[in-house]
Design a protein around this motif. Structure first.
Motif, short mmCIF file in Angstrom:
data_model
loop_
_atom_site.label_atom_id
_atom_site.label_comp_id
_atom_site.label_asym_id
_atom_site.label_seq_id
_atom_site.Cartn_x
_atom_site.Cartn_y
_atom_site.Cartn_z
N SER A 53 0.84 -1.20 0.00
CA SER A 53 0.00 0.00 0.00
C SER A 53 0.87 1.24 0.00
N SER A 55 0.56 5.42 0.97
CA SER A 55 -0.21 6.49 1.60
C SER A 55 0.61 7.77 1.49
N VAL A 125 -4.53 7.04 -0.75
CA VAL A 125 -4.06 5.69 -0.41
C VAL A 125 -4.37 4.78 -1.59
N THR A 127 -4.04 0.68 -2.47
CA THR A 127 -3.71 -0.65 -1.96
C THR A 127 -3.74 -1.65 -3.11
N GLU A 129 -3.61 -5.82 -3.50
CA GLU A 129 -3.67 -7.09 -2.77
C GLU A 129 -3.31 -8.26 -3.68
N THR A 138 -7.17 -4.02 -6.51
CA THR A 138 -6.74 -2.65 -6.25
C THR A 138 -7.84 -1.86 -5.56
N LYS A 202 -1.79 -4.93 2.51
CA LYS A 202 -2.96 -4.18 2.09
C LYS A 202 -3.57 -3.50 3.31
#
Length: 257
Positions: A53, A55, A125, A127, A129, A138, A202
């Motif tokens: 992830s 951020s 953010v 992410t 996975e 996503t 994630k």
């Protein structure tokens, strides 16, 4: 730079006492969109072979720039292996993720930033996975909100687990403020970034909400799964301790989220 639990000495005593330095956010970093970037000095094979992830807080100079700019990026080959978070010319946010030429190219359905100068930061953010026996999943969050996006080719281009775990950047280092494209920087971002945190997992929606914190950055140094953390408090040090960066031309300023 953030310091937590630093030992100090009381006056007239040799006994250490516990002291906690309060979290403050006084600086951000500014990229000129031409040749500025931060090299994380992290050769990123391992990180991107599992869920991860990003951020960060961003304030572009122009919300709909004349050329796309990468907030975070690395690529080898022609999209053979690629991880890139970028701002498009129409103000949308994009996330490109390729592994062994399998591609996940996601773009928000509507503009996140308006044309012209921006008056505030937004918290982003992304992410990704790794799905056991399936294709990568996503999510893109803007100011804590799970934001709708479309995938290039209507979902035809996806990354299966076997491709995900075979990612190989050949020793290239992840860049902030540009993309490291086979050792040459391109897709330079024009604007400010702050509190860039990279996780080796994630993030859940509740974690994203907590990091957004109603629009005010807070200390993420003890967050589970934190892998790299660039606070940009007059330096490009990695508070998580994985890899201090090298600044190439970007400047620090006092405008913050």
């Amino acid at each position: 730079m953030l310091g937590l639990g630093i030992g100090s000495f009381s006056e007239g005593s040799s006994d250490p006492i516990s002291r906690t330095v309060p979290f403050t956010n006084t600086k951000s970093i500014r990229f000129d969109g031409t040749n500025d970037y931060v090299d994380t000095n992290y050769a990123s094979n391992t990180l991107f072979r599992d869920s991860f992830s990003f951020s960060f807080w961003m304030r572009p100079t122009d919300g709909q720039p004349s050329a796309a700019g990468s907030m975070i990026g690395i690529e080898t080959g022609s999209n053979v292996h690629n991880v890139q978070a970028y701002l498009g010319t129409n103000g949308t946010l994009g996330f490109s993720h390729a592994a062994g030429s399998a591609l996940n190219y996601s773009v928000t359905n509507s503009a996140v930033f308006t044309d012209g100068a921006q008056s505030e930061f937004k918290h982003i953010v992304i992410t990704e996975e790794k799905v056991s026996g399936g294709n990568a999943a996503t999510k893109i969050y803007v100011n804590g909100v799970d934001t709708a996006f479309s995938v290039l080719g209507g979902g035809m281009f996806v990354i299966p687990e076997a491709k995900f775990i075979s990612k190989d950047f050949g020793g290239l280092e992840l860049n902030i403020g540009a993309s490291n494209d086979d050792g040459t920087q391109d897709t330079f971002y024009d604007g400010m970034l702050d509190e860039v945190a990279i996780f080796d997992k994630k993030l859940s929606s509740s974690e994203v909400t907590a990091i957004y914190n109603s629009g005010t950055p807070k200390d993420e140094s003890s967050h589970d799964g934190l892998f790299m953390y660039y606070r940009f408090e007059d330096n490009v040090n990695d508070t998580a301790g994985t890899s201090d960066g090298t600044n190439n031309g970007a400047v620090f300023g006092s405008i913050v989220p």
